[in-house]
Write an enzyme that holds these catalytic residues in place. Structure first.
Site, PDB file in Angstrom:
ATOM      1  N   HIS A 197      -7.923  -5.362  -0.321  1.00  0.00           N
ATOM      2  CA  HIS A 197      -6.702  -4.637   0.047  1.00  0.00           C
ATOM      3  C   HIS A 197      -5.999  -5.418   1.153  1.00  0.00           C
ATOM      4  CE1 HIS A 197      -4.255  -1.041  -0.208  1.00  0.00           C
ATOM      5  NE2 HIS A 197      -4.249  -0.938   1.117  1.00  0.00           N
ATOM      6  N   ASP A 245      -9.841  -4.934  -4.747  1.00  0.00           N
ATOM      7  CA  ASP A 245      -9.365  -3.928  -3.787  1.00  0.00           C
ATOM      8  C   ASP A 245     -10.338  -2.749  -3.740  1.00  0.00           C
ATOM      9  OD1 ASP A 245      -7.901  -2.052  -2.281  1.00  0.00           O
ATOM     10  OD2 ASP A 245      -6.003  -2.760  -3.078  1.00  0.00           O
ATOM     11  N   SER A 293       0.839  -1.198   0.000  1.00  0.00           N
ATOM     12  CA  SER A 293       0.000   0.000   0.000  1.00  0.00           C
ATOM     13  C   SER A 293       0.883   1.261   0.000  1.00  0.00           C
ATOM     14  CB  SER A 293      -0.974  -0.047   1.180  1.00  0.00           C
ATOM     15  OG  SER A 293      -1.996   0.905   1.051  1.00  0.00           O
TER      16      SER A 293
END
Length: 238
Positions: free
Chosen positions: A210, A178, A122
């Protein structure tokens, strides 16, 4: 410029002779210890190697604009979570300096940059791209998981300006489901980096939100071993 801050680090040591290193950066709101535990949960063991030390630094707590200024362990600030806004370069530059100290500590331990891989999940993946592409282009590779760069990112400019010069190879992974960082954002980042001249591969993981998943981490682990095969360091040291 602010003084370099020594970051807390969680380390998975190599089981044999230390000849290579991986620096793995967590996502926003997490810690190095938290990311190590997550990887361990996914694999049912640490991501460990005979010759590679894995380092999980922790970002210092800072006010984070998308959380209305609340303190969070983030690598840099964002004006908002969007591809279409400017990067918060001041905070990115500060953290490049702090993470650069982690790289140089490995060099002092006898591991040259070409025996290192930098990556992250991320926000950590975006931070890894800034660090590797802009300041440590001799590293063996960079990986970016469930990540994206802003459309006007300075990283694209640096990669394009490095035409004809060696750049680290990129491994990028993203879940198709995601809901926080769109798969399309990650895919666009990969396409723009390739267009700018970077060697990059993009891997989609169907149905994954995610999060990390075992096939993804196993792919990353295999890729790391290809980039950092066992053997003695050459051209490094103090």
């Amino acid at each position: 410029m602010a003084a370099v801050q020594k970051l807390k680090r969680c380390v998975v040591p190599q089981t044999g002779k230390h000849t290579a290193s991986v620096i793995f950066l967590h996502g926003s709101g997490d810690t190095g210890q938290g990311l190590r535990a997550w990887v361990h949960d996914v694999l049912a063991q640490d991501m460990a190697f005979e010759h590679i030390r894995v380092i999980y630094p922790t970002a210092p707590a800072r006010p984070y604009t998308p959380m209305h200024g609340a303190l969070s362990h983030v690598w840099f600030d964002r004006y908002k979570i969007s591809r279409n806004c400017p990067e918060h370069l001041e905070s990115i530059e500060e953290m490049c300096s702090n993470l650069g100290a982690v790289v140089h500590d490995e060099i002092r331990a006898g591991v040259p940059e070409h025996r290192m891989v930098i990556g992250g999940f991320s926000m950590g993946g975006a931070m890894a791209l800034h660090l590797a592409c802009r300041y440590h282009q001799d590293v063996a590779g960079v990986f970016s998981l469930s990540s994206f760069l802003n459309r006007d990112s300075v990283v694209y400019q640096v990669v394009e300006g490095a035409a004809g010069q060696p750049l680290p190879e990129l491994l990028q992974c993203h879940g198709t489901a995601d809901e926080l960082v769109s798969h399309a954002w990650g895919e666009e980042t990969s396409c723009l980096l390739k267009k700018a001249g970077m060697t990059a591969s993009f891997h989609s993981f169907p149905g994954i939100n995610h999060q990390l998943c075992r096939p993804e981490i196993e792919l990353v682990r295999s890729w790391i071993l290809k980039k950092l095969p066992s053997g003695s360091c050459r051209g490094g040291g103090l």
